[in-house]
Design a protein around this motif. Structure first.
Motif, PDB file in Angstrom:
ATOM      1  N   GLU A  91       0.937  -1.147  -0.090  1.00 30.43           N
ATOM      2  CA  GLU A  91      -0.057  -0.112   0.038  1.00 30.43           C
ATOM      3  C   GLU A  91       0.963   1.221  -0.140  1.00 30.43           C
ATOM      4  O   GLU A  91       0.484   2.106  -0.758  1.00 30.43           O
ATOM      5  CB  GLU A  91      -0.929   0.124   1.174  1.00 30.43           C
ATOM      6  N   GLN A  92       2.083   1.273   0.819  1.00 32.30           N
ATOM      7  CA  GLN A  92       2.917   2.410   0.829  1.00 32.30           C
ATOM      8  C   GLN A  92       3.512   2.645  -0.548  1.00 32.30           C
ATOM      9  O   GLN A  92       3.821   3.771  -1.322  1.00 32.30           O
ATOM     10  CB  GLN A  92       3.914   2.139   1.834  1.00 32.30           C
ATOM     11  N   LYS A  93       3.910   1.610  -1.261  1.00 32.23           N
ATOM     12  CA  LYS A  93       4.379   1.614  -2.805  1.00 32.23           C
ATOM     13  C   LYS A  93       3.512   2.185  -3.678  1.00 32.23           C
ATOM     14  O   LYS A  93       3.978   2.771  -4.449  1.00 32.23           O
ATOM     15  CB  LYS A  93       4.745   0.105  -3.121  1.00 32.23           C
ATOM     16  N   LYS A  94       2.294   1.745  -3.431  1.00 30.97           N
ATOM     17  CA  LYS A  94       0.981   2.368  -4.531  1.00 30.97           C
ATOM     18  C   LYS A  94       1.146   4.043  -4.223  1.00 30.97           C
ATOM     19  O   LYS A  94       0.976   4.530  -5.087  1.00 30.97           O
ATOM     20  CB  LYS A  94      -0.188   1.900  -4.156  1.00 30.97           C
ATOM     21  N   GLU A  95       1.075   4.369  -2.945  1.00 31.58           N
ATOM     22  CA  GLU A  95       1.109   5.707  -2.698  1.00 31.58           C
ATOM     23  C   GLU A  95       2.453   6.506  -3.269  1.00 31.58           C
ATOM     24  O   GLU A  95       2.156   7.657  -3.718  1.00 31.58           O
ATOM     25  CB  GLU A  95       1.147   5.763  -1.056  1.00 31.58           C
ATOM     26  N   ILE A  96       3.364   5.848  -3.116  1.00 29.13           N
ATOM     27  CA  ILE A  96       4.703   6.351  -3.554  1.00 29.13           C
ATOM     28  C   ILE A  96       4.762   6.550  -4.949  1.00 29.13           C
ATOM     29  O   ILE A  96       4.896   7.564  -5.666  1.00 29.13           O
ATOM     30  CB  ILE A  96       5.940   5.471  -3.171  1.00 29.13           C
ATOM     31  N   LEU A  97       4.078   5.587  -5.928  1.00 33.00           N
ATOM     32  CA  LEU A  97       4.082   5.709  -7.163  1.00 33.00           C
ATOM     33  C   LEU A  97       2.784   6.277  -7.866  1.00 33.00           C
ATOM     34  O   LEU A  97       2.778   6.671  -8.968  1.00 33.00           O
ATOM     35  CB  LEU A  97       3.807   4.196  -7.576  1.00 33.00           C
ATOM     36  N   LEU A 166      11.310   7.976  -0.045  1.00 30.93           N
ATOM     37  CA  LEU A 166      10.753   7.612  -1.194  1.00 30.93           C
ATOM     38  C   LEU A 166       9.708   8.442  -2.021  1.00 30.93           C
ATOM     39  O   LEU A 166       9.512   8.822  -3.181  1.00 30.93           O
ATOM     40  CB  LEU A 166      10.551   6.093  -1.500  1.00 30.93           C
ATOM     41  N   LYS A 167       8.629   8.739  -0.912  1.00 29.69           N
ATOM     42  CA  LYS A 167       7.635   9.548  -1.679  1.00 29.69           C
ATOM     43  C   LYS A 167       8.216  11.250  -1.801  1.00 29.69           C
ATOM     44  O   LYS A 167       7.688  11.532  -3.037  1.00 29.69           O
ATOM     45  CB  LYS A 167       6.621  10.006  -0.280  1.00 29.69           C
ATOM     46  N   ILE A 168       9.002  11.554  -1.277  1.00 33.02           N
ATOM     47  CA  ILE A 168       9.429  13.031  -1.695  1.00 33.02           C
ATOM     48  C   ILE A 168      10.234  12.765  -3.061  1.00 33.02           C
ATOM     49  O   ILE A 168      10.333  13.432  -3.792  1.00 33.02           O
ATOM     50  CB  ILE A 168      10.481  13.529  -0.624  1.00 33.02           C
ATOM     51  N   THR A 169      11.143  11.732  -3.107  1.00 32.46           N
ATOM     52  CA  THR A 169      11.891  11.536  -4.254  1.00 32.46           C
ATOM     53  C   THR A 169      10.866  11.369  -5.423  1.00 32.46           C
ATOM     54  O   THR A 169      11.265  11.814  -6.546  1.00 32.46           O
ATOM     55  CB  THR A 169      12.803  10.224  -4.103  1.00 32.46           C
ATOM     56  N   ALA A 170       9.902  10.281  -5.237  1.00 29.33           N
ATOM     57  CA  ALA A 170       8.888  10.362  -6.547  1.00 29.33           C
ATOM     58  C   ALA A 170       8.374  11.787  -6.979  1.00 29.33           C
ATOM     59  O   ALA A 170       8.070  11.800  -7.876  1.00 29.33           O
ATOM     60  CB  ALA A 170       7.929   9.240  -6.050  1.00 29.33           C
ATOM     61  N   GLY A 171       7.944  12.393  -5.953  1.00 28.07           N
ATOM     62  CA  GLY A 171       7.264  13.437  -6.405  1.00 28.07           C
ATOM     63  C   GLY A 171       8.273  14.653  -6.674  1.00 28.07           C
ATOM     64  O   GLY A 171       7.644  15.663  -7.270  1.00 28.07           O
ATOM     65  N   THR A 172       9.446  14.609  -6.658  1.00 31.78           N
ATOM     66  CA  THR A 172      10.446  15.702  -7.065  1.00 31.78           C
ATOM     67  C   THR A 172      11.273  15.330  -8.278  1.00 31.78           C
ATOM     68  O   THR A 172      11.176  15.807  -9.325  1.00 31.78           O
ATOM     69  CB  THR A 172      11.158  16.097  -5.869  1.00 31.78           C
TER      70      THR A 172
END
Length: 198
Positions: A91-97, A166-172
């Motif tokens: 679920e966390q991975k889905k949110e990251i992606l 990873l969330k920040i990296t994905a968004g930036t």
């Protein structure tokens, strides 16, 4: 608030979520929300007085409190701690992606600009809840011999710091699914007893 007003407020929050995910927090104006909702400025101000109030409503709508109870209930059932941790991380991975309606950048912009008291910060509450979930799963897995961990809280915090990074990296700058898997597996490998690794 009548049913029609409740539905209108929810509609505004849903449209605002899209606007904030596309533009971040600091670049959004009330006019942007008016345009996205196709309502009058006065109609918007009936429900929200500022982009800050609206953004906090979007965040409150996104951050649920039932996750911890659901995971803890599942752990007491037939699922193993490893299975539940894998589901949690999926679920966390889905949110990251997630590209559409991803509020990560807007959320960090908001809390960089508005130094909210720590106890009032929904991002911190969400992080702390996730840490408690992971800690409980690690403790349960350690008790059953599925995991080995002398410091479940420290490991849970470390794992959630990786997820947030990873969330920040994905968004930036972007991150691949393969990179996410590698980072999460690196942390999880430390939980598996040596005899299960061989």
């Amino acid at each position: 608030m009548g049913e029609k007003s409740v539905q209108k407020r929810k509609y505004i929050i849903d449209k605002a979520r899209t606007v904030f995910s596309e533009k971040g927090f600091k670049n959004v104006t009330m006019k942007d929300i008016v345009d996205a909702c196709e309502i009058s400025r006065g109609g918007l101000y009936l429900y929200f007085s500022s982009t800050e109030e609206l953004f906090l409503s979007v965040l409150s709508d996104d951050i649920g409190g039932d996750d911890e109870e659901a995971v803890l209930a599942a752990v007491s059932g037939n699922a193993t701690a490893g299975d539940m941790l894998a589901l949690f991380l999926k679920e966390q991975k889905k949110e990251i992606l997630r590209k559409k309606n991803n509020l990560t950048v807007a959320t960090y912009e908001y809390f960089t600009l508005h130094k909210a008291a720590v106890s009032d910060n929904p991002l911190k509450r969400q992080f702390d809840t996730a840490v408690r979930i992971v800690e409980k799963l690690i403790e349960t897995g350690a008790q059953s011999g599925e995991f080995y961990c002398e410091n479940p809280l420290g490991c849970a915090r470390n794992l959630m710091y990786v997820v947030e990074g990873l969330k920040i990296t994905a968004g930036t700058i972007g991150v691949t699914e393969e990179a996410i898997d590698k980072e999460l597996m690196y942390v999880l490998e430390g939980l598996v007893p040596d005899e299960l690794n061989n």
